[in-house]
Structure formats: C-alpha cells, structure tokens
Design an enzyme around this catalytic site. Sequence first.
Site, PDB file in Angstrom:
ATOM      1  N   HIS A  42       0.823  -1.200   0.000  1.00 53.43           N
ATOM      2  CA  HIS A  42       0.000   0.000   0.000  1.00 53.43           C
ATOM      3  C   HIS A  42       0.860   1.254   0.000  1.00 53.43           C
ATOM      4  O   HIS A  42       2.021   1.221   0.396  1.00 53.43           O
ATOM      5  CB  HIS A  42      -0.881   0.026   1.247  1.00 53.43           C
ATOM      6  CG  HIS A  42      -0.074   0.014   2.510  1.00 53.43           C
ATOM      7  ND1 HIS A  42       0.460  -1.147   3.014  1.00 53.43           N
ATOM      8  CD2 HIS A  42       0.347   1.015   3.338  1.00 53.43           C
ATOM      9  CE1 HIS A  42       1.163  -0.868   4.106  1.00 53.43           C
ATOM     10  NE2 HIS A  42       1.117   0.438   4.320  1.00 53.43           N
TER      11      HIS A  42
ATOM     12  N   HIS B 147       5.336   6.439  -0.806  1.00 51.90           N
ATOM     13  CA  HIS B 147       6.149   5.237  -0.968  1.00 51.90           C
ATOM     14  C   HIS B 147       5.340   3.980  -0.695  1.00 51.90           C
ATOM     15  O   HIS B 147       4.298   4.034  -0.043  1.00 51.90           O
ATOM     16  CB  HIS B 147       7.348   5.269  -0.010  1.00 51.90           C
ATOM     17  CG  HIS B 147       6.955   5.137   1.435  1.00 51.90           C
ATOM     18  ND1 HIS B 147       6.432   6.182   2.169  1.00 51.90           N
ATOM     19  CD2 HIS B 147       6.988   4.071   2.280  1.00 51.90           C
ATOM     20  CE1 HIS B 147       6.177   5.766   3.405  1.00 51.90           C
ATOM     21  NE2 HIS B 147       6.495   4.491   3.498  1.00 51.90           N
TER      22      HIS B 147
END
Lengths: 169, 169
Positions: free
Chosen positions: A34, A114
């Site tokens: 995720h 990220h």
Amino acid sequence: MRFGVVIFPSKEIQDFANSYRKRYDSNYALIPPHLTIRSSFEATGLGIQDIAKKIDNIAKDFQPVSLRISKFSSFAPVNNVIYLKVEPSEELEKLHNDLKLNFTSEQEYSFVPHITIAQNLSDDEHSDVYESLRMNKVSFEETADRIHLLYQLENGSWTVYETFRFGKE
Amino acid sequence: MRFGVVIFPSKEIQDFANSYRKRYDSNYALIPPHLTIRSSFEATGLGIQDIAKKIDNIAKDFQPVSLRISKFSSFAPVNNVIYLKVEPSEELEKLHNDLKLNFTSEQEYSFVPHITIAQNLSDDEHSDVYESLRMNKVSFEETADRIHLLYQLENGSWTVYETFRFGKE
C-alpha cells in the site's frame, strides 16, 4: 480504534512488492502492499461513520491520481525501511494535506509517497538488501481512482472499512 | 484474477475470531476474519469495474442485515473447518443467491453463513479443538451495512477493491 488511509496499487504492483516483502517486511502478513496517505491515527470522539463521511467529502474533490514508480529507495539512517519510491505530485500532496487537516496522527514525518517493501531489518541486512536493489530498474505507471479507510485489529492487522472513489457523485 | 465477496464483521468479532485463527487457521495471514457471501470466482470477460457495477446494483436492493452468532460449529466430516455459526436468514440467503446468479464460483457448496476460525487441521487436532470449543457459549448480535469485493494476489492474500453499502443511493 486506530485508523489509516491508503491507496492499494494495482495487483501487478502489489505482487511485485510482495515478492520482496515476503522476505524483508515484518508487516507482510498484516496488510497488503500500500501507499499510506494518512498514517495510523486515533480519532477521539469521532465514530467511524463520522470519519468515513469526512473522507468521502475529501475524496469527492479529487480526480484520479497518477502513480509513477521508478526506483527503490530507503529512509536510512532515519529508519531501515526500503521502499518503492512513488514520484511526488501535487495531487498526492494535497490529498495527504487534506486528510492531515482533519485527522492528526502520532508520527508526523514529512510526506514521502512510498510503498514499503522492507522494514525492521538489522543495519547489516538493510545495507545488503538495499545495495542489491538500488541499481535495479523499476518502472510502473498507473492511475489510482480510490482510497481506502482501514482500522487496526488487536493482532496488528488492518481491515478495510470503506472505499472512496475520487470525484464520485 | 480471482474475486470474492465478503462481510467483515465488527472489530469485536474479528478480534474474537483471530484469537483462535492465530493458532488454528492456515489462512490467518491472508485475509481478516470474514463471512463469505460469494466464494472465490473467476469472472471471464468481465473487468473488475463491470463486476463492481453489478455488485453495486445488487447491494442497493438490500437493507442492513442482522448477524447473529450463537455457537461454534464444524463442517466435518466434509472438511476439517471449525467456524462461528452465523444464523441463516432470508436476507443473507437472498444476498448469496443474487450474487450467485451473476457470478459462478468453482466450489458450489450449499450456503452456510459462517466465520472460519480453524482449517486444514489433522483429524485428531480438529477433534481436539472442536471438542474444547463446541460447548462454549458465544453470543454476538450486530448489523452489517456493507459488503466488500476482494481480489486475490499471487501469494494467496486478498486485497479489497471496493465497498458497497446496502441501500445506499
């Protein structure tokens, strides 16, 4: 109850990330790959439905967001996290900020989009893994059209409460 | 891509289920505790957005559904699965059937609403665990107001694609 807001990238990127996470990410079993938009927060005095309503209103103001991934990177020496770097964009930044205005979280790092693939490695292991990855070419480009509100269970894993599509009526 | 449709019960029930799943459920790390409404299906020729649209239309026709859990049960001797039995109801049955009409899945068992807490145990282990649990009192009652469409990653874990609230405009 602890909440978080994330983007799940496509299955292709999730499978790619998991090929590393399996070996290197201590959270591998707790949540799928995720991009965190709003990290773990408590929402004192707010029920989950209130939280969902606020996020729904925020999501309505957005159009689908581009995700561009071009390399591995690391947060060392702050911490031994290796990640797929998602190119910063005004939209992602705005999304993060809009959620930040509504929900304060404990760990206030500056926002670096990220997808984590390794964490809680020893210094030596982190260096070894990062050295072997950093020169690799990575190239993904896709569009995210939704975010998810998650809550954390007692075992540390995360369950999705609701999906919010950008710009949806 | 493989899809599934589930209800995630409340955090309270998920935490309760996980206290057993941690020891006894080989799928513990792959998905949070759930009630499967439509088990793993391939949707040949349908994109995930088409699938989501169909499910959205089905969910709109439902009102929030009662979940009543009163005991542990087992699918033995068909297989060594121990579960929290969710009392059958017309609404759950209709939800299952409406999804079945639209999406065929490989394993067509008759629909027994349940939340798995143990699977892939040896016969002896299954008997031991079930004997220790079957007389325990369990009592949960709550309302589910949504279902989730999930897809499976290559490592066997499941990611939520979208949430559908019952009766939502």
